[in-house]
Design a protein around this motif. Structure first.
Motif, PDB file in Angstrom:
ATOM      1  N   ILE A  52      -6.199  14.364  -5.316  1.00 52.69           N
ATOM      2  CA  ILE A  52      -6.811  13.182  -4.707  1.00 52.69           C
ATOM      3  C   ILE A  52      -7.714  12.474  -5.706  1.00 52.69           C
ATOM      4  O   ILE A  52      -7.697  11.246  -5.824  1.00 52.69           O
ATOM      5  N   LYS A  81       0.862  -1.179   0.000  1.00 53.62           N
ATOM      6  CA  LYS A  81       0.000   0.000   0.000  1.00 53.62           C
ATOM      7  C   LYS A  81       0.899   1.230   0.000  1.00 53.62           C
ATOM      8  O   LYS A  81       1.978   1.235   0.594  1.00 53.62           O
ATOM      9  N   ILE A 125       0.024  11.649   3.179  1.00 53.61           N
ATOM     10  CA  ILE A 125      -0.697  12.569   4.062  1.00 53.61           C
ATOM     11  C   ILE A 125      -0.557  13.968   3.473  1.00 53.61           C
ATOM     12  O   ILE A 125       0.547  14.423   3.193  1.00 53.61           O
ATOM     13  N   LEU A 129      -3.510   5.104  -0.526  1.00 52.96           N
ATOM     14  CA  LEU A 129      -4.377   5.616   0.531  1.00 52.96           C
ATOM     15  C   LEU A 129      -3.903   6.988   0.967  1.00 52.96           C
ATOM     16  O   LEU A 129      -2.705   7.219   1.141  1.00 52.96           O
ATOM     17  N   MET A 130      -4.839   7.907   1.139  1.00 52.78           N
ATOM     18  CA  MET A 130      -4.492   9.288   1.461  1.00 52.78           C
ATOM     19  C   MET A 130      -5.284   9.760   2.677  1.00 52.78           C
ATOM     20  O   MET A 130      -6.412   9.343   2.893  1.00 52.78           O
ATOM     21  N   ALA A 131      -4.637  10.651   3.429  1.00 55.64           N
ATOM     22  CA  ALA A 131      -5.291  11.287   4.574  1.00 55.64           C
ATOM     23  C   ALA A 131      -5.050  12.782   4.468  1.00 55.64           C
ATOM     24  O   ALA A 131      -4.039  13.231   3.931  1.00 55.64           O
ATOM     25  N   VAL A 132      -5.979  13.559   4.994  1.00 50.43           N
ATOM     26  CA  VAL A 132      -5.856  15.018   5.010  1.00 50.43           C
ATOM     27  C   VAL A 132      -5.818  15.462   6.461  1.00 50.43           C
ATOM     28  O   VAL A 132      -6.675  15.087   7.259  1.00 50.43           O
ATOM     29  N   VAL A 133      -4.802  16.262   6.797  1.00 54.08           N
ATOM     30  CA  VAL A 133      -4.654  16.786   8.145  1.00 54.08           C
ATOM     31  C   VAL A 133      -4.755  18.294   8.063  1.00 54.08           C
ATOM     32  O   VAL A 133      -4.076  18.919   7.256  1.00 54.08           O
ATOM     33  N   ASP A 134      -5.606  18.860   8.891  1.00 54.11           N
ATOM     34  CA  ASP A 134      -5.843  20.307   8.929  1.00 54.11           C
ATOM     35  C   ASP A 134      -5.362  20.824  10.266  1.00 54.11           C
ATOM     36  O   ASP A 134      -5.880  20.439  11.309  1.00 54.11           O
ATOM     37  N   TYR A 162       0.988   5.145   1.068  1.00 59.95           N
ATOM     38  CA  TYR A 162       0.288   6.066   1.948  1.00 59.95           C
ATOM     39  C   TYR A 162       0.796   7.486   1.714  1.00 59.95           C
ATOM     40  O   TYR A 162       1.985   7.711   1.519  1.00 59.95           O
ATOM     41  N   ALA A 213      -5.973   8.848  -5.979  1.00 59.98           N
ATOM     42  CA  ALA A 213      -6.411   7.872  -4.985  1.00 59.98           C
ATOM     43  C   ALA A 213      -6.779   6.565  -5.661  1.00 59.98           C
ATOM     44  O   ALA A 213      -7.177   6.542  -6.815  1.00 59.98           O
TER      45      ALA A 213
END
Length: 96
Positions: free
Chosen positions: A78, A50, A54, A87-92, A52, A82
């Protein structure tokens, strides 16, 4: 080792290519293609891996118009990038 993703003019993945469709040259000499796989091929060597990513947004250092532009660019990224093995994540983050 190089990794390349082949897309058409609309940014869609090209699925019907094989190793024989590629030629690699170094110093004007054709080199052998020693590895070839599909990212979504269940029998491919990278399938078990996978990838990854961010996307981190630090709102404390960005002006509001820049935040809007960055989020729009991230949404496009994205949408195109994607997938089941990506796999992607968004951090604010904002200053408290």
């Amino acid at each position: 080792m190089w990794t390349r993703v082949v897309t058409d003019k609309k940014g869609n993945y090209v699925h019907d290519l094989s190793q024989k469709d590629f030629k690699v040259y170094e110093d004007n000499k054709q080199q052998a293609v020693t590895g070839f796989s599909f990212g979504n091929d269940p029998s491919g060597p990278l399938n078990a891996q996978k990838h990854y990513m961010i996307l981190f947004f630090d709102n404390s250092s960005m002006a509001s118009p820049d935040q809007i532009q960055a989020r729009a660019a991230a949404a496009k990224f994205i949408e195109k990038g994607a997938g089941p093995d990506r796999l992607m994540a968004v951090v604010d983050s904002a200053a408290a």
